[in-house]
Write an enzyme that holds these catalytic residues in place. Sequence first.
Site, mmCIF file in Angstrom:
data_model
loop_
_atom_site.group_PDB
_atom_site.id
_atom_site.type_symbol
_atom_site.label_atom_id
_atom_site.label_comp_id
_atom_site.label_asym_id
_atom_site.label_seq_id
_atom_site.Cartn_x
_atom_site.Cartn_y
_atom_site.Cartn_z
ATOM 1 N N ASP A 32 0.853 -1.195 0.000
ATOM 2 C CA ASP A 32 0.000 0.000 0.000
ATOM 3 C C ASP A 32 0.885 1.238 0.000
ATOM 4 O O ASP A 32 1.889 1.312 0.704
ATOM 5 C CB ASP A 32 -0.902 -0.007 1.246
ATOM 6 N N GLU A 83 -7.455 5.136 -6.341
ATOM 7 C CA GLU A 83 -8.085 6.356 -5.862
ATOM 8 C C GLU A 83 -9.576 6.076 -5.988
ATOM 9 O O GLU A 83 -10.045 5.684 -7.063
ATOM 10 C CB GLU A 83 -7.674 7.551 -6.728
ATOM 11 N N SER A 84 -10.336 6.294 -4.896
ATOM 12 C CA SER A 84 -11.700 5.741 -4.887
ATOM 13 C C SER A 84 -12.824 6.763 -4.718
ATOM 14 O O SER A 84 -13.990 6.382 -4.769
ATOM 15 C CB SER A 84 -11.806 4.695 -3.767
ATOM 16 N N THR A 99 -2.934 6.208 -10.840
ATOM 17 C CA THR A 99 -3.019 4.948 -10.074
ATOM 18 C C THR A 99 -3.962 3.944 -10.739
ATOM 19 O O THR A 99 -3.607 2.779 -10.929
ATOM 20 C CB THR A 99 -3.476 5.237 -8.622
ATOM 21 N N THR A 133 -15.829 -1.752 -9.788
ATOM 22 C CA THR A 133 -17.029 -1.086 -9.269
ATOM 23 C C THR A 133 -18.206 -1.191 -10.235
ATOM 24 O O THR A 133 -18.007 -1.304 -11.452
ATOM 25 C CB THR A 133 -16.700 0.407 -9.027
ATOM 26 N N ASP A 134 -19.413 -1.090 -9.694
ATOM 27 C CA ASP A 134 -20.610 -1.054 -10.558
ATOM 28 C C ASP A 134 -20.692 0.259 -11.344
ATOM 29 O O ASP A 134 -21.437 0.358 -12.311
ATOM 30 C CB ASP A 134 -21.892 -1.257 -9.723
ATOM 31 N N GLU A 135 -19.930 1.278 -10.917
ATOM 32 C CA GLU A 135 -20.032 2.589 -11.572
ATOM 33 C C GLU A 135 -19.578 2.557 -13.031
ATOM 34 O O GLU A 135 -19.888 3.472 -13.785
ATOM 35 C CB GLU A 135 -19.215 3.641 -10.815
ATOM 36 N N TYR A 159 -13.417 9.119 -12.070
ATOM 37 C CA TYR A 159 -13.166 7.906 -11.284
ATOM 38 C C TYR A 159 -13.655 6.663 -12.034
ATOM 39 O O TYR A 159 -12.893 5.715 -12.249
ATOM 40 C CB TYR A 159 -13.859 8.005 -9.912
ATOM 41 N N LYS A 163 -11.586 3.437 -13.651
ATOM 42 C CA LYS A 163 -11.805 2.035 -13.262
ATOM 43 C C LYS A 163 -12.187 1.205 -14.497
ATOM 44 O O LYS A 163 -11.766 0.053 -14.646
ATOM 45 C CB LYS A 163 -12.909 1.931 -12.207
ATOM 46 N N ASP A 290 -25.652 20.019 -6.334
ATOM 47 C CA ASP A 290 -25.448 18.636 -6.766
ATOM 48 C C ASP A 290 -24.011 18.381 -7.223
ATOM 49 O O ASP A 290 -23.287 19.312 -7.594
ATOM 50 C CB ASP A 290 -26.415 18.310 -7.919
HETATM 51 P P1 NAD Z 1 -9.900 3.447 -0.192
HETATM 52 O O1 NAD Z 1 -9.750 4.757 -0.870
HETATM 53 O O2 NAD Z 1 -10.468 3.394 1.189
HETATM 54 O O3 NAD Z 1 -8.480 2.707 -0.122
HETATM 55 C C1 NAD Z 1 -7.602 2.667 -1.212
HETATM 56 C C2 NAD Z 1 -6.269 2.159 -0.722
HETATM 57 O O4 NAD Z 1 -5.381 2.070 -1.846
HETATM 58 C C3 NAD Z 1 -5.592 3.067 0.305
HETATM 59 O O5 NAD Z 1 -5.056 2.306 1.360
HETATM 60 C C4 NAD Z 1 -4.486 3.751 -0.490
HETATM 61 O O6 NAD Z 1 -3.360 4.115 0.295
HETATM 62 C C5 NAD Z 1 -4.133 2.660 -1.501
HETATM 63 N N1 NAD Z 1 -3.517 3.187 -2.732
HETATM 64 C C6 NAD Z 1 -3.945 4.237 -3.478
HETATM 65 N N2 NAD Z 1 -3.115 4.425 -4.517
HETATM 66 C C7 NAD Z 1 -2.158 3.458 -4.453
HETATM 67 C C8 NAD Z 1 -1.060 3.106 -5.246
HETATM 68 N N3 NAD Z 1 -0.738 3.807 -6.345
HETATM 69 N N4 NAD Z 1 -0.298 2.044 -4.894
HETATM 70 C C9 NAD Z 1 -0.593 1.335 -3.775
HETATM 71 N N5 NAD Z 1 -1.623 1.632 -2.962
HETATM 72 C C10 NAD Z 1 -2.410 2.675 -3.293
HETATM 73 O O7 NAD Z 1 -10.746 2.546 -1.187
HETATM 74 P P2 NAD Z 1 -11.825 1.413 -0.862
HETATM 75 O O8 NAD Z 1 -13.142 2.054 -0.672
HETATM 76 O O9 NAD Z 1 -11.275 0.496 0.147
HETATM 77 O O10 NAD Z 1 -11.868 0.687 -2.285
HETATM 78 C C11 NAD Z 1 -10.987 -0.387 -2.579
HETATM 79 C C12 NAD Z 1 -11.229 -0.849 -4.000
HETATM 80 O O11 NAD Z 1 -12.594 -1.255 -4.138
HETATM 81 C C13 NAD Z 1 -11.013 0.248 -5.045
HETATM 82 O O12 NAD Z 1 -10.419 -0.356 -6.167
HETATM 83 C C14 NAD Z 1 -12.418 0.732 -5.372
HETATM 84 O O13 NAD Z 1 -12.470 1.221 -6.696
HETATM 85 C C15 NAD Z 1 -13.215 -0.545 -5.214
HETATM 86 N N6 NAD Z 1 -14.613 -0.389 -4.829
HETATM 87 C C16 NAD Z 1 -14.958 0.384 -3.761
HETATM 88 C C17 NAD Z 1 -16.291 0.449 -3.384
HETATM 89 C C18 NAD Z 1 -16.738 1.274 -2.191
HETATM 90 O O14 NAD Z 1 -17.944 1.454 -1.997
HETATM 91 N N7 NAD Z 1 -15.842 1.785 -1.367
HETATM 92 C C19 NAD Z 1 -17.268 -0.251 -4.093
HETATM 93 C C20 NAD Z 1 -16.860 -1.019 -5.205
HETATM 94 C C21 NAD Z 1 -15.531 -1.093 -5.556
HETATM 95 O O1 DAU Z 2 -20.854 2.154 -6.458
HETATM 96 C C1 DAU Z 2 -19.599 1.838 -5.979
HETATM 97 C C2 DAU Z 2 -18.852 3.100 -5.643
HETATM 98 O O2 DAU Z 2 -19.437 3.612 -4.458
HETATM 99 C C3 DAU Z 2 -17.342 2.899 -5.454
HETATM 100 O O3 DAU Z 2 -16.793 2.483 -6.667
HETATM 101 C C4 DAU Z 2 -16.674 4.187 -4.988
HETATM 102 O O4 DAU Z 2 -15.305 3.948 -4.717
HETATM 103 C C5 DAU Z 2 -17.372 4.647 -3.725
HETATM 104 O O5 DAU Z 2 -16.826 5.876 -3.302
HETATM 105 C C6 DAU Z 2 -18.873 4.795 -3.951
HETATM 106 O O6 DAU Z 2 -19.157 5.902 -4.859
HETATM 107 P P1 DAU Z 2 -20.356 6.916 -4.603
HETATM 108 O O7 DAU Z 2 -20.060 8.177 -5.300
HETATM 109 O O8 DAU Z 2 -21.663 6.260 -4.861
HETATM 110 O O9 DAU Z 2 -20.202 7.074 -2.985
HETATM 111 P P2 DAU Z 2 -20.318 8.345 -2.030
HETATM 112 O O10 DAU Z 2 -20.303 7.836 -0.630
HETATM 113 O O11 DAU Z 2 -19.342 9.411 -2.385
HETATM 114 O O12 DAU Z 2 -21.760 8.903 -2.361
HETATM 115 C C7 DAU Z 2 -22.920 8.076 -2.209
HETATM 116 C C8 DAU Z 2 -24.119 8.898 -2.664
HETATM 117 O O13 DAU Z 2 -24.303 9.986 -1.738
HETATM 118 C C9 DAU Z 2 -23.925 9.554 -4.019
HETATM 119 O O14 DAU Z 2 -25.185 9.590 -4.698
HETATM 120 C C10 DAU Z 2 -23.481 10.973 -3.693
HETATM 121 C C11 DAU Z 2 -24.210 11.251 -2.391
HETATM 122 N N1 DAU Z 2 -23.521 12.166 -1.459
HETATM 123 C C12 DAU Z 2 -22.215 11.907 -1.145
HETATM 124 C C13 DAU Z 2 -21.534 12.752 -0.282
HETATM 125 C C14 DAU Z 2 -20.085 12.475 0.055
HETATM 126 C C15 DAU Z 2 -24.204 13.241 -0.902
HETATM 127 O O15 DAU Z 2 -25.400 13.444 -1.172
HETATM 128 N N2 DAU Z 2 -23.533 14.056 -0.059
HETATM 129 C C16 DAU Z 2 -22.212 13.874 0.266
HETATM 130 O O16 DAU Z 2 -21.660 14.699 1.035
#
Ligand code: NAD
Ligand code: DAU
Length: 352
Positions: A32, A83-84, A99, A133-135, A159, A163, A290
């Site tokens: 990481d 980057e997420s 990344t 991701t589903d996005e 983003y 992905k 928005d």
């Molecule tokens: P996060 O942002 O919490 O964590 C990402 C991690 O990756 C961090 O520890 C960061 O330090 C590390 N990282 C970033 N750039 C790097 C690099 N260049 N080399 C090595 N490490 C690096 O993300 P998360 O929410 O845990 O998501 C993890 C994975 O799951 C991502 O690929 C994201 O796209 C995917 N995903 C997330 C969600 C969600 O809802 N959070 C849903 C579906 C898929």
């Molecule tokens: O669908 C999977 C994805 O879900 C992952 O791939 C991403 O890494 C993860 O961040 C997440 O993306 P979203 O954009 O859906 O998540 P977020 O928590 O940022 O936002 C969820 C919903 O809430 C979205 O419709 C935006 C809204 N939102 C978010 C924030 C941060 C708000 O209304 N207010 C806010 O302040």
Amino acid sequence: MTILVTGGAGFIGANFIIDWLQSDGESIVNLDKLTYAGNLRNLASVEDDGRYAFIRGDIGDRALISRLLTRHKPRAVINFAAESHVDRSIYFAEDFIQTNIVGAFRFLDAVSGYWGELPVEEKAGFRFLHVSTDEVYGSLEPDDPAFTEANRYEPNSPYSASKAAADHLVRAFHRTYGLPVLTTNCSNNYGPFQFPEKLIPLFIHNALAEKPLPVYGDGRQVRDWLYVRDHCNAVKRALKAGSAGEVYNIGGLNERTNLEVAHALCDILDEMRPRTNGDSYNSLIALVQDRPGHDRRYAVDASKIQRELGWKPAETFETGIRKTVTWYLENQDWVTAITNADYRNWIEKQYQ
Ligand code: NAD
Ligand code: DAU
């Protein structure tokens, strides 16, 4: 036997490592970079476990990856690193390209080189699991069927576009070089250790600080919420039983509008940590400007992984959200430690 995971200090990766070590005997190496989202405190409970090793580094550092592979000889790798955060990608898309695309490519390339040198029987069992991701499928209308693995890719944010690019590279490495890959496309996760920039932990954090809960637009956007441990179990199932080259959608079967999520959080907090002034936390909900390009609805059809690999989520939204709020209430020191100056700068920039 060893597996290598990347991004294991982030939200999902840390939950995965903790779960893996609790339920499996195999050693695990975590690579990481420790960006703002990576936090070694997430892994405090496993840092003394002899089966766990941490290496700080970038998935785009080919030489480092090759050294790690030669040294640890993993039988599988799981790429969580990315980057997420969608909102950050709107301001700093370059980090996402570096990344999520360039880094993912170099990582794939290094792993492919290592895999190509393995003895025949180890080659066949090897897996490269890419967490996506589903996005990547874009946005649904209210009555559209949920995303299947056959949906067209239509990413709408920097983003999701980054992905999507990585998913295509993963597919290409399978078709061109035969690398035994698996791709999982998951819906929105929630649970312990999620950085408080994302909807659920941000709203818990703001509510406890008596700050507004900023709901974007009309708040009627829909997400399909999955408790993070259910996601981890799905990744484990795919790693164990998934067929090389296949894609598996993972979803929570829990579609909720953002306003419904906000109200649910406020109602639980009213019960567990009532405000001193006697008002409901619901009065903190505020509609704000928005998100540009905001996807209206995500919903995942997870029937393939259910049918073929026997996975289904254990938590409903109601049980998972209670566990999550409880965890944040009991781990306020974790939140305090990460809501530093960088965090406050981001919040100010985003919500000014
Ligand atoms: P996060 O942002 O919490 O964590 C990402 C991690 O990756 C961090 O520890 C960061 O330090 C590390 N990282 C970033 N750039 C790097 C690099 N260049 N080399 C090595 N490490 C690096 O993300 P998360 O929410 O845990 O998501 C993890 C994975 O799951 C991502 O690929 C994201 O796209 C995917 N995903 C997330 C969600 C969600 O809802 N959070 C849903 C579906 C898929
Ligand atoms: O669908 C999977 C994805 O879900 C992952 O791939 C991403 O890494 C993860 O961040 C997440 O993306 P979203 O954009 O859906 O998540 P977020 O928590 O940022 O936002 C969820 C919903 O809430 C979205 O419709 C935006 C809204 N939102 C978010 C924030 C941060 C708000 O209304 N207010 C806010 O302040």
